[in-house]
Write a protein that holds these residues in place. Structure first.
Motif, PDB file in Angstrom:
ATOM      1  N   ALA A 122       0.824  -1.204   0.000  1.00 15.83           N
ATOM      2  CA  ALA A 122       0.000   0.000   0.000  1.00 15.83           C
ATOM      3  C   ALA A 122       0.859   1.256   0.000  1.00 15.83           C
ATOM      4  N   PHE A 123       0.288   2.331  -0.547  1.00 13.09           N
ATOM      5  CA  PHE A 123       0.884   3.652  -0.399  1.00 13.09           C
ATOM      6  C   PHE A 123       0.584   4.104   1.025  1.00 13.09           C
ATOM      7  N   ASP A 124       1.531   4.773   1.657  1.00 17.32           N
ATOM      8  CA  ASP A 124       1.359   5.194   3.040  1.00 17.32           C
ATOM      9  C   ASP A 124       1.754   6.664   3.178  1.00 17.32           C
ATOM     10  N   SER A 125       0.788   7.504   3.495  1.00 17.18           N
ATOM     11  CA  SER A 125       1.069   8.933   3.643  1.00 17.18           C
ATOM     12  C   SER A 125       1.791   9.241   4.949  1.00 17.18           C
ATOM     13  N   LYS A 126       1.854   8.285   5.862  1.00 24.21           N
ATOM     14  CA  LYS A 126       2.519   8.511   7.145  1.00 24.21           C
ATOM     15  C   LYS A 126       4.027   8.291   7.080  1.00 24.21           C
ATOM     16  N   LEU A 127       4.497   7.604   6.045  1.00 25.09           N
ATOM     17  CA  LEU A 127       5.937   7.427   5.911  1.00 25.09           C
ATOM     18  C   LEU A 127       6.543   8.776   5.578  1.00 25.09           C
ATOM     19  N   ILE A 178      11.589  12.624   5.733  1.00 22.88           N
ATOM     20  CA  ILE A 178      12.484  13.189   6.741  1.00 22.88           C
ATOM     21  C   ILE A 178      13.040  12.100   7.652  1.00 22.88           C
ATOM     22  N   ALA A 179      12.246  11.106   7.951  1.00 25.35           N
ATOM     23  CA  ALA A 179      12.685  10.014   8.819  1.00 25.35           C
ATOM     24  C   ALA A 179      13.444   8.952   8.027  1.00 25.35           C
ATOM     25  N   HIS A 180      13.833   9.285   6.795  1.00 27.50           N
ATOM     26  CA  HIS A 180      14.602   8.376   5.937  1.00 27.50           C
ATOM     27  C   HIS A 180      13.849   7.082   5.628  1.00 27.50           C
ATOM     28  N   ALA A 181      12.537   7.165   5.558  1.00 22.24           N
ATOM     29  CA  ALA A 181      11.745   5.989   5.222  1.00 22.24           C
ATOM     30  C   ALA A 181      10.923   6.289   3.982  1.00 22.24           C
ATOM     31  N   LEU A 182      11.352   5.755   2.856  1.00 15.42           N
ATOM     32  CA  LEU A 182      10.598   5.908   1.615  1.00 15.42           C
ATOM     33  C   LEU A 182       9.715   4.694   1.372  1.00 15.42           C
ATOM     34  N   GLY A 183      10.074   3.620   2.015  1.00 15.33           N
ATOM     35  CA  GLY A 183       9.319   2.389   1.941  1.00 15.33           C
ATOM     36  C   GLY A 183       9.584   1.614   3.208  1.00 15.33           C
ATOM     37  N   GLN A 184       8.745   0.629   3.450  1.00 10.64           N
ATOM     38  CA  GLN A 184       8.906  -0.140   4.667  1.00 10.64           C
ATOM     39  C   GLN A 184       8.421  -1.555   4.431  1.00 10.64           C
ATOM     40  N   SER A 210      -1.308 -23.696  17.808  1.00 13.16           N
ATOM     41  CA  SER A 210       0.071 -24.098  18.098  1.00 13.16           C
ATOM     42  C   SER A 210       1.027 -23.646  17.002  1.00 13.16           C
ATOM     43  N   LYS A 211       0.528 -22.815  16.079  1.00 19.07           N
ATOM     44  CA  LYS A 211       1.358 -22.363  14.961  1.00 19.07           C
ATOM     45  C   LYS A 211       1.620 -20.863  15.046  1.00 19.07           C
ATOM     46  N   LEU A 212       2.724 -20.467  14.437  1.00 16.59           N
ATOM     47  CA  LEU A 212       3.077 -19.057  14.343  1.00 16.59           C
ATOM     48  C   LEU A 212       2.852 -18.619  12.898  1.00 16.59           C
ATOM     49  N   LYS A 213       1.897 -17.730  12.692  1.00 17.94           N
ATOM     50  CA  LYS A 213       1.585 -17.233  11.343  1.00 17.94           C
ATOM     51  C   LYS A 213       2.328 -15.914  11.123  1.00 17.94           C
ATOM     52  N   THR A 214       2.967 -15.783   9.965  1.00 15.52           N
ATOM     53  CA  THR A 214       3.721 -14.582   9.633  1.00 15.52           C
ATOM     54  C   THR A 214       3.124 -13.924   8.393  1.00 15.52           C
ATOM     55  N   LYS A 215       2.953 -12.604   8.485  1.00 14.10           N
ATOM     56  CA  LYS A 215       2.460 -11.825   7.349  1.00 14.10           C
ATOM     57  C   LYS A 215       3.499 -10.768   7.010  1.00 14.10           C
ATOM     58  N   HIS A 216       3.710 -10.567   5.726  1.00 13.67           N
ATOM     59  CA  HIS A 216       4.651  -9.550   5.244  1.00 13.67           C
ATOM     60  C   HIS A 216       3.862  -8.438   4.574  1.00 13.67           C
ATOM     61  N   GLU A 217       4.202  -7.204   4.956  1.00 14.08           N
ATOM     62  CA  GLU A 217       3.558  -6.033   4.365  1.00 14.08           C
ATOM     63  C   GLU A 217       4.625  -5.097   3.817  1.00 14.08           C
ATOM     64  N   ILE A 218       4.316  -4.486   2.695  1.00 15.51           N
ATOM     65  CA  ILE A 218       5.196  -3.481   2.101  1.00 15.51           C
ATOM     66  C   ILE A 218       4.399  -2.185   2.012  1.00 15.51           C
ATOM     67  N   ARG A 219       4.981  -1.144   2.565  1.00 18.80           N
ATOM     68  CA  ARG A 219       4.372   0.183   2.494  1.00 18.80           C
ATOM     69  C   ARG A 219       5.314   1.104   1.724  1.00 18.80           C
ATOM     70  N   VAL A 220       4.740   1.879   0.824  1.00 14.98           N
ATOM     71  CA  VAL A 220       5.509   2.776  -0.038  1.00 14.98           C
ATOM     72  C   VAL A 220       5.041   4.202   0.245  1.00 14.98           C
ATOM     73  N   ALA A 221       5.983   5.111   0.453  1.00 16.75           N
ATOM     74  CA  ALA A 221       5.641   6.503   0.746  1.00 16.75           C
ATOM     75  C   ALA A 221       4.788   7.095  -0.377  1.00 16.75           C
TER      76      ALA A 221
END
Length: 168
Positions: free
Chosen positions: A66-71, A74-80, A90-101
């Protein structure tokens, strides 16, 4: 010139000369005449997943892009790239997210591709080391040039009275 601090004094002086002459924006527009057509989160997800499926088939599943207006630039974050882990039974579920300024909504496709490639590389390589940049260059051979030109654009945006060079 905060975006160019890691570069040589000679290069910074050349950029300073362009900014003083008011020609930095013109040079960037000449090099990259058009903005990309990715305007919403759905299109961004499709764009990033196309890159992922082309270059990182065995990488982790990306659940959200997603595009993220909060990135903040100035904080050197263009993407995350974030990993969210949750316990389900009993399982560990992992989700990956990409945010783009949000600044990338109205930039040339080269800049969007550079940030998408950068964040996708974090699926395989967590740290900004040699292997990380090698993977970035595999996905986009002009990665370093696009990153430098993006730094020039951010420098342009920092100038008094500067406006975005590309619009939808």
């Amino acid at each position: 010139m905060k975006y160019l601090l890691g570069y040589s004094d000679e290069l910074q002086n050349k950029v300073r000369a362009l900014t003083d002459a008011g020609k930095l924006g013109d040079m960037l527009q000449q090099r990259y005449p058009d903005a990309h057509g990715v305007r919403n989160d759905r299109a961004l997800y499709a764009y990033v997943m196309d890159l992922k499926n082309t270059y990182i088939r065995n990488g982790a599943q990306v659940n959200k892009v997603a595009f993220d207006s909060k990135l903040q630039v100035i904080a050197h974050a263009l993407g995350q790239h974030t990993t969210i882990s949750r316990v389900q039974g009993s399982k560990l579920k992992t989700k990956h997210e990409i945010r783009v300024a949000s600044v990338f909504r109205e930039t040339p496709e080269a800049f969007l591709k550079m940030i998408a490639v950068h964040e996708l590389a974090h699926l395989k390589e967590k740290h900004h080391d040699k292997a990380f940049y090698k993977l970035c260059e595999l996905m986009e051979p002009n990665y370093h040039q696009y990153e430098f030109d993006l730094r020039l654009y951010l420098t342009h945006l920092d100038l008094p009275g500067a406006k975005a060079l590309w619009t939808a």
